[in-house]
Design an enzyme around this catalytic site. Structure first.
Site, mmCIF file in Angstrom:
data_model
loop_
_atom_site.group_PDB
_atom_site.id
_atom_site.type_symbol
_atom_site.label_atom_id
_atom_site.label_comp_id
_atom_site.label_asym_id
_atom_site.label_seq_id
_atom_site.Cartn_x
_atom_site.Cartn_y
_atom_site.Cartn_z
ATOM 1 N N ARG A 189 68.191 48.063 5.179
ATOM 2 C CA ARG A 189 66.884 48.120 5.821
ATOM 3 C C ARG A 189 66.422 46.689 6.046
ATOM 4 N NH1 ARG A 189 65.073 53.208 5.767
ATOM 5 N NH2 ARG A 189 65.853 54.622 4.162
ATOM 6 N N ALA A 190 65.351 46.529 6.825
ATOM 7 C CA ALA A 190 64.823 45.201 7.097
ATOM 8 C C ALA A 190 64.444 44.513 5.798
ATOM 9 C CB ALA A 190 63.592 45.311 7.993
ATOM 10 N N ILE A 191 64.850 43.267 5.625
ATOM 11 C CA ILE A 191 64.368 42.483 4.487
ATOM 12 C C ILE A 191 63.303 41.521 5.003
ATOM 13 C CG2 ILE A 191 64.997 40.931 2.616
ATOM 14 C CD1 ILE A 191 67.817 42.098 2.726
ATOM 15 N N THR A 192 63.695 40.667 5.939
ATOM 16 C CA THR A 192 62.708 39.741 6.496
ATOM 17 C C THR A 192 62.408 40.066 7.953
ATOM 18 O OG1 THR A 192 64.486 38.266 7.143
ATOM 19 C CG2 THR A 192 63.442 37.839 5.019
ATOM 20 N N SER A 193 63.109 41.025 8.515
ATOM 21 C CA SER A 193 62.976 41.276 9.956
ATOM 22 C C SER A 193 62.096 42.500 10.215
ATOM 23 C CB SER A 193 64.362 41.493 10.559
ATOM 24 O OG SER A 193 64.900 42.712 10.103
ATOM 25 N N ASP A 226 69.637 31.714 -0.385
ATOM 26 C CA ASP A 226 70.609 32.780 -0.173
ATOM 27 C C ASP A 226 72.016 32.307 -0.544
ATOM 28 O OD1 ASP A 226 71.843 35.045 0.712
ATOM 29 O OD2 ASP A 226 71.612 34.620 2.851
ATOM 30 N N SER A 240 78.226 38.477 -1.399
ATOM 31 C CA SER A 240 77.336 39.571 -1.047
ATOM 32 C C SER A 240 77.918 40.436 0.070
ATOM 33 C CB SER A 240 76.062 38.908 -0.522
ATOM 34 O OG SER A 240 74.935 39.530 -0.934
ATOM 35 N N GLY A 259 69.449 37.450 11.777
ATOM 36 C CA GLY A 259 68.606 36.334 12.189
ATOM 37 C C GLY A 259 68.158 36.422 13.635
ATOM 38 N N LYS A 271 69.132 31.833 11.965
ATOM 39 C CA LYS A 271 69.541 31.125 10.744
ATOM 40 C C LYS A 271 70.550 30.040 11.072
ATOM 41 C CE LYS A 271 69.572 35.389 8.141
ATOM 42 N NZ LYS A 271 70.475 36.301 7.426
#
Lengths: 511, 511
Positions: B195-199, B256, B262, B168, B286
């Protein structure tokens, strides 16, 4: 990007296109992403599959997409990547537990109808509503938006009467009586109905035994113009089409949070002004108790009021199937017989009660008596035959003309006594296992009613099917389970079963 | 039913097969239903597409399915209709708000991994958990089931140290320092990363600038055997693979609910015994407040205890990016520089804090000092170069060897004053718009830190990209929005913006 179409002879459940993987890269889309395909002023959203060495000036189009957009081989279409639709933000808003506004709901419903949301996104939304519920203004907005994003029937007269059932009780062929009763008394009743979703027969499946049920809006207007009524399949009419899409998502999940807008939108779309809503109530149905029926009724009334709709809800007895027959052909036969003979009494009473309620809503006195009189005088039967003829069926069809499955299996009472339990959902399962509703002649005939005395060896149920293999499955099910319980003396054998604890007893779902 | 394979040169996001529509009928499946395809002792679930006039002894197989099952043209496969998986009943149970048992959760996770559940069903489940939550025993069972349905790394020694961040905060290249610090001190740290998901960059994207990151389990064991550590991409390892599938469903929904199982499952799967969990805490991330960080920490501890795992959670300052760089190449360069020069101080302090915490968990004294000493002595830098070499990169790479995007745009301060606000998520958006993480050289360099004095005209941020078109989009975004606010005097200009009421202000999502 402009691409030439290559038609592929494949059909998929979702709209699908094939792109060379370099073309996909240029469009900035990956496998499974969505693109908009535009042709001739129309557009649709499709899922991207890729291929190596597909011609880079071309797009592979599945047959079902080509059909809907009217695309031929070699046509030029415009293809572009979709951004996630704005309505995904609306779904996220609901996931955060927030109330949705009118314009948000309209946009969401519009995107649902235009196929812009994936099943994943829709499932999340339906589940969110299942947990969060909706406030009345949201239910109202959903109803209105569902109507406004589909076709409507405009009969240009009032009142328009209608009848709907929440379902859940097997063998409920009441509409096949209510529609001709109402229409025979000069009132208009455009009954659109569904096919079976979880049951062995829907009203459309039953009516289809007597006449075709698939028509265009214009054809339905003509049928009603001739006869005051119709009993048609609503599925092909594009009335509140968002509802059909939502139901496809709800079904595998076994949840139904949109049932109020779902039902009211379909009724609004055909212009209904006076509606009787049947809530079958009993242990073996969706609504188990009168208290629950009253609570559901309250919610319907709240929204109907906002919609300016005359609605009367009625709870009806649903401890056992209506009449004796379950399955399209068996039920069509029973309905025809009831119109001629006023038997079986429970079916006739239910039909007269619902029709009578509707008649009193539009100002008639003694609706129930009027309905019974319409049956006794033969007016209702004559009207059903007019409707059958207008829908393209044989107006002279007789109950014995209707073909049933030629293979049968009969379960007999292995003890004398009286019938004290009938398992609604197991009977429906037997009918479906026998092949209903696809196999129209398949189904279950129940020889007895609750409380009736039976002798050992007397037939309890007969199952019809056109397939011996399916009938064998039925027999196997009956070995494991009892659809009808017969007890020797009332109130003496209280122990039904010693139930074993089973930590995870998961019963496979039927497809 | 046995069918001969015909390979079709297409790829789809889900496994897809083509059946002649008569064959589909015989199998009793419709468009969009699922079939099981068995070959050579392995099986997979695939979605049915249909064709008219497809050979009735054959099945069309997409390339991606053929690859996974090892099918060649003309092979004979066994095809049968799936019933809805038992785990669909488990999902329905959660939809009814009921608690799931251990064996139910295992079955569900197994079916997720085997592709037996559709996206629709998974989305409903994820949404149900979002609304209902899970009790600790459910979280525990999910974690264990996720581990047991995937591969595991077995290094055959203890302790195994590890580090994870809830993420975040942009620019967080701390792992590139923590791993070599720990490994240089003789402890084992098998860092798998995403790897980047949202970043704009994930740890795997950053490391990939220095060395390959995609390996098999066996290769990773060898790398660690040589160097005590690794920084690899976890995505190809099939560690807790259910997690990857669930994340794909969660992502478009912006929820999430599985973050605890996870994270813990991925750590368990590599055998970690001592874990420091970083919770970046700040307005732009976050987790906004220390209270929230403490609450989250509590839940992690509860499960870690059940799992017999040594876990230390730490809240870290995250009001602004870590260091100055955002984007794979910029961040790899900054990390290399930090190992050589102990600058920027915030990055070094964070890395030493996390590494020090880990060191003290395994019994060392003054962990922070040990970590700083590993940096100062050059041991950590040397260790990173060993790891780079073991992973197949150039061990002599220097910061200035790393290529950045050749097109740049610099935003200058239009007033003198001090930096009082840095918009984390907008900076990440700028980096992604510039092309990160796919375009490794794309990113944002932030010249200033919070509280720093700046003069009018001084550069605030520089954006790098290899694409002029993308840089133009960045410029447009900066015209509309301000990533860094500079105020003339502290505490004097309190009014930031007069905010207008906007009934439905939906911002389009990025794809």
């Amino acid at each position: 990007m402009k691409l030439k179409t290559r038609l592929l002879p494949f059909e998929s459940a979702n709209f699908t296109v094939i792109l060379d993987h370099n073309v996909a890269k240029k469009l900035d889309v990956k496998l499974g992403d969505r693109v908009i395909v535009r042709f001739n002023g129309r557009s649709l959203t499709a899922i991207v599959n890729t291929a190596k060495d597909f011609p880079i000036d071309s797009i592979g189009i599945y047959t079902n997409l080509a059909r809907v957009l009217g695309i031929s081989e070699g046509d030029e279409v415009e293809v572009e990547a979709t951004s996630p639709p704005l309505s995904l933000q609306i779904i996220r808003k609901k996931l955060q537990g927030l109330k949705l506004e009118s314009d948000e709901i309209y946009l969401l419903v519009k995107d649902i109808v235009e196929g812009k949301l994936s099943e994943l996104e829709l499932a999340a939304f339906v589940t969110a509503v299942h947990f969060q519920g909706m406030v009345p203004s949201e239910i109202y907005d959903f109803t209105i938006s569902m109507v406004n994003t589909g076709q409507t029937l405009n009969l240009k007269k009032k009142p328009i009467l209608d009848k709907h059932s929440l379902g859940g009780v097997p063998g409920d062929k009441t509409s096949l009586l209510v529609v001709p009763i109402i229409a025979s008394l000069g009132y208009t009743i455009p009954k659109t109905s569904s096919r079976a979703i979880t049951s062995a027969a829907g009203t459309a499946d039953r009516m289809e035994v007597l006449a075709p049920v698939t028509f265009s809006i214009e054809e339905i207007e003509e049928i009603i113009h001739k006869t005051n009524g119709c009993i048609v399949w609503g599925g092909s009419l594009n009335l509140a089409p968002a509802d059909d899409i939502i139901i496809r998502v709800e079904y595998p999940l076994g949840i139904d949070p949109f049932f109020i807008p779902s039902i009211l939108a379909k009724k609004l779309a055909v212009g209904s002004t006076h509606i009787v809503l049947d809530i079958p109530t009993g242990r073996g149905t969706k609504v188990k108790t009168l208290e629950e029926a009253r609570r559901i009724s309250q919610s319907f009334h709240e929204i109907a009021k906002m919609l300016n709709m005359n609605l009367q809800t009625v709870a009806t007895y649903a401890e056992e199937p209506i009449g004796h027959a379950i399955g399209p052909a068996l039920e069509a036969r029973e309905a025809l017989q009831a119109l001629k003979t006023l038997n079986p009494p429970d079916l006739v009473d239910k039909a007269a009660s619902l029709a009578g309620t509707l008649l009193e809503m539009v100002g008639e006195k003694d609706g129930y008596e009027m309905a019974i009189e319409a049956l006794k005088s033969g007016k209702a039967e004559k009207k059903l035959r007019e409707i059958i003829e207008a829908q393209g069926g044989d107006p002279n069809i007789q109950p014995e003309d209707i073909t049933l499955g030629d293979k049968t299996y009969t379960l007999h009472a292995n003890d004398s006594g009286f019938v004290y339990y009938i398992d609604n959902s197991f009977l429906a399962t037997l009918g479906k296992t026998a092949g209903a509703p696809i196999d129209k002649g398949a189904g279950v005939y129940i020889h007895v009613k609750l409380g009736e005395k039976v002798k050992k060896g007397q037939p309890l149920i007969t199952i019809y099917s056109s397939s011996s293999a399916k009938l064998q499955l039925v027999e196997k099910l009956i070995e494991e389970n009892t659809p009808i319980l017969v007890g020797r003396t009332a109130g003496r054998r209280m122990l039904l079963e010693k139930i074993q604890y089973q930590p995870t007893r998961l019963v496979p779902l039927e497809r």
